[in-house]
Design a protein around this motif. Sequence first.
Motif, mmCIF file in Angstrom:
data_model
loop_
_atom_site.group_PDB
_atom_site.id
_atom_site.type_symbol
_atom_site.label_atom_id
_atom_site.label_comp_id
_atom_site.label_asym_id
_atom_site.label_seq_id
_atom_site.Cartn_x
_atom_site.Cartn_y
_atom_site.Cartn_z
ATOM 1 N N THR A 215 0.143 9.209 -8.649
ATOM 2 C CA THR A 215 -0.953 9.906 -7.959
ATOM 3 C C THR A 215 -2.247 9.093 -7.947
ATOM 4 O O THR A 215 -3.249 9.532 -7.393
ATOM 5 N N THR A 216 -2.234 7.933 -8.596
ATOM 6 C CA THR A 216 -3.390 7.036 -8.574
ATOM 7 C C THR A 216 -2.902 5.605 -8.337
ATOM 8 O O THR A 216 -1.941 5.172 -8.972
ATOM 9 N N LEU B 215 0.823 -1.209 0.000
ATOM 10 C CA LEU B 215 0.000 0.000 0.000
ATOM 11 C C LEU B 215 0.859 1.261 0.000
ATOM 12 O O LEU B 215 0.470 2.292 -0.562
ATOM 13 N N GLU B 216 2.021 1.184 0.610
ATOM 14 C CA GLU B 216 2.914 2.351 0.659
ATOM 15 C C GLU B 216 3.615 2.601 -0.663
ATOM 16 O O GLU B 216 4.013 3.738 -0.953
ATOM 17 N N ALA B 217 3.772 1.533 -1.478
ATOM 18 C CA ALA B 217 4.451 1.689 -2.770
ATOM 19 C C ALA B 217 3.559 2.472 -3.720
ATOM 20 O O ALA B 217 2.420 2.086 -3.991
ATOM 21 N N LYS B 218 4.034 3.577 -4.242
ATOM 22 C CA LYS B 218 3.212 4.445 -5.090
ATOM 23 C C LYS B 218 2.997 3.825 -6.472
ATOM 24 O O LYS B 218 3.903 3.235 -7.049
ATOM 25 N N GLY B 219 1.786 3.986 -6.981
ATOM 26 C CA GLY B 219 1.489 3.622 -8.363
ATOM 27 C C GLY B 219 1.160 2.166 -8.608
ATOM 28 O O GLY B 219 0.126 1.856 -9.187
ATOM 29 N N ARG B 220 1.990 1.227 -8.190
ATOM 30 C CA ARG B 220 1.825 -0.185 -8.539
ATOM 31 C C ARG B 220 0.510 -0.746 -7.991
ATOM 32 O O ARG B 220 0.218 -0.644 -6.804
ATOM 33 N N GLY B 221 -0.277 -1.360 -8.873
ATOM 34 C CA GLY B 221 -1.569 -1.904 -8.478
ATOM 35 C C GLY B 221 -1.431 -3.127 -7.586
ATOM 36 O O GLY B 221 -0.429 -3.850 -7.624
ATOM 37 N N VAL C 163 -0.741 -7.947 -17.888
ATOM 38 C CA VAL C 163 -1.185 -7.280 -16.670
ATOM 39 C C VAL C 163 -0.415 -7.815 -15.458
ATOM 40 O O VAL C 163 -0.149 -7.094 -14.498
ATOM 41 N N ALA C 164 -0.052 -9.102 -15.509
ATOM 42 C CA ALA C 164 0.576 -9.762 -14.361
ATOM 43 C C ALA C 164 1.824 -9.032 -13.880
ATOM 44 O O ALA C 164 2.083 -8.942 -12.678
ATOM 45 N N ALA C 165 2.617 -8.528 -14.811
ATOM 46 C CA ALA C 165 3.873 -7.869 -14.434
ATOM 47 C C ALA C 165 3.647 -6.470 -13.870
ATOM 48 O O ALA C 165 4.584 -5.848 -13.367
ATOM 49 N N ARG C 166 2.423 -5.985 -13.945
ATOM 50 C CA ARG C 166 2.138 -4.606 -13.538
ATOM 51 C C ARG C 166 1.355 -4.519 -12.236
ATOM 52 O O ARG C 166 0.840 -3.464 -11.886
ATOM 53 N N MET C 167 1.238 -5.627 -11.535
ATOM 54 C CA MET C 167 0.486 -5.599 -10.274
ATOM 55 C C MET C 167 1.086 -6.603 -9.302
ATOM 56 O O MET C 167 1.836 -7.502 -9.682
#
Length: 505
Positions: A121-122, A31-37, A143-147
């Motif tokens: 920011t999101t 949750l603290e990591a910015k951006g990554r889903g 998508v797997a590599a982006r979350m």
Amino acid sequence: MPSLSDVFPLSGVPTITFVEPVEYARLKVALEAKGRGIVIEGPSGIGKTTAVRRAIEELGIKQSVTELSARKLGDVEVIESLPDFPDAGVVVVDDFHRLPSRVSQKVADYLKTLADESVETTKLVILGINKAGESLISFGRDVAARMEVIRFQREPDDHLREVVRLGEESLNMSIPISDEIIAAANGSFNLVQFLCHDACLAKGITKTVAGPKATLDISFELVNGRIMDRFEAEFGRAAIAFAKGTKLKREGRAPYLHLLKWLGEADEWSIDVDRVLALHSELRGSIGQVVKKGYLTDLINDPTKQLSDLLHYEPTTKVVSVEDPKFYYFIRNLAWSKLAIQVGYLNISFGQTKDFALSFAGADRDVAEALFDALTENELEVFYDKNEQSRILAENVEEYLGPIYRTEASFVVCLLGPEYPNKVWTKFESDAFKARFGTNDVIPVWFADASPGMFDESRKVGGLTFDRANDFQEQIASIVEELCKKIADRRLSAAHVARDDLDAE
């Protein structure tokens, strides 16, 4: 002085009895990591939403968080339009698995966009049942590599025991049946809270005990009985509606009832249909057809059955899941033979893997296929070679087919057309089942265009007729009706024998 609802709440985020789940530290870091889903998946009632809300509160980011739920129509519209809102902060999407596929696709695309453009920011936090991540990936493998996927599973007993201990301490009492409560909760924070709440309520403890520490003098059987009586009123009709299916086939193999039973036995509150069918070949056909033809989806989504809040089926992963932890507890403790009688099934114990095996020459495949389709619609298990090709591949065909015709099918239906005596495989099949003619297990169907006297031996037993000059569908329906009566009689006889054996004991 804390009240019972403060200590063992039935809804919302517990404060006094909150215990960190196994994956809690990882969740906070993510949750603290910015951006990554983030995708958080696991059974309903296991503590996903509670953990996210608690972690958000501890991190001090509550003001920048928006919570949305796929269960709310207005929220679904907002979720669909998320790409139009820059700088949205942390967006939590609960019950992702309930989103329409078009919206799920947009969420997957948005996740990729946020990652590719390194947007800080999101941040999307997606919550769903088992295999929610896999379902999301089905909209695009990249998508797997982006979350980050965090799997919440059954909590260990020591975590549930800590919930009980904290509650006992706060209410100044002890629960001697805590071990039974922990076993019954099956890894669920939600259920352990519920069971402790009811145990206290049954003994009149509604707030912290003043004076000496109290001991709950109560049996688990009493607590379980109270809860099951309450859940019977709340979920009984839904369980019967699902077990009955889209239309009750009394002589059938009860595919929906078995799916519900396996769900109640599943530790993860969900079942992979393909995996359970690999273990239960005797139900492969009846369950396979209700899944393949969309009947399972239709049943769960039928608003008149009120099942969609309790169960979910994801066609992309073929996973059936329980949505309500209380419903899971209910089906886990059901008496299945009693439910089968309530629903109206004749018998749910099957001595053989198939109800019927079809034996025919290739020239009469149209009749065989029509019979197969109609019989499987009645939720019966039918051996039909065309439907078994993938399983016959690389097998010794004679070794594979022989047992089916000799013993594994309750009845053999032989379609005695003009070409039947001339084919190699029909000779092999008839050799396998010929010994069963004297046991009322072979049902001949004589074709009117077969030469007189060709099947004289078969006429020593009762059979049916088929005439290609007459209406095809009417004759198929008539044959199927007689076959269903035959298997219904067999089911009833087996049920009577089983009851007699129990009485003898």
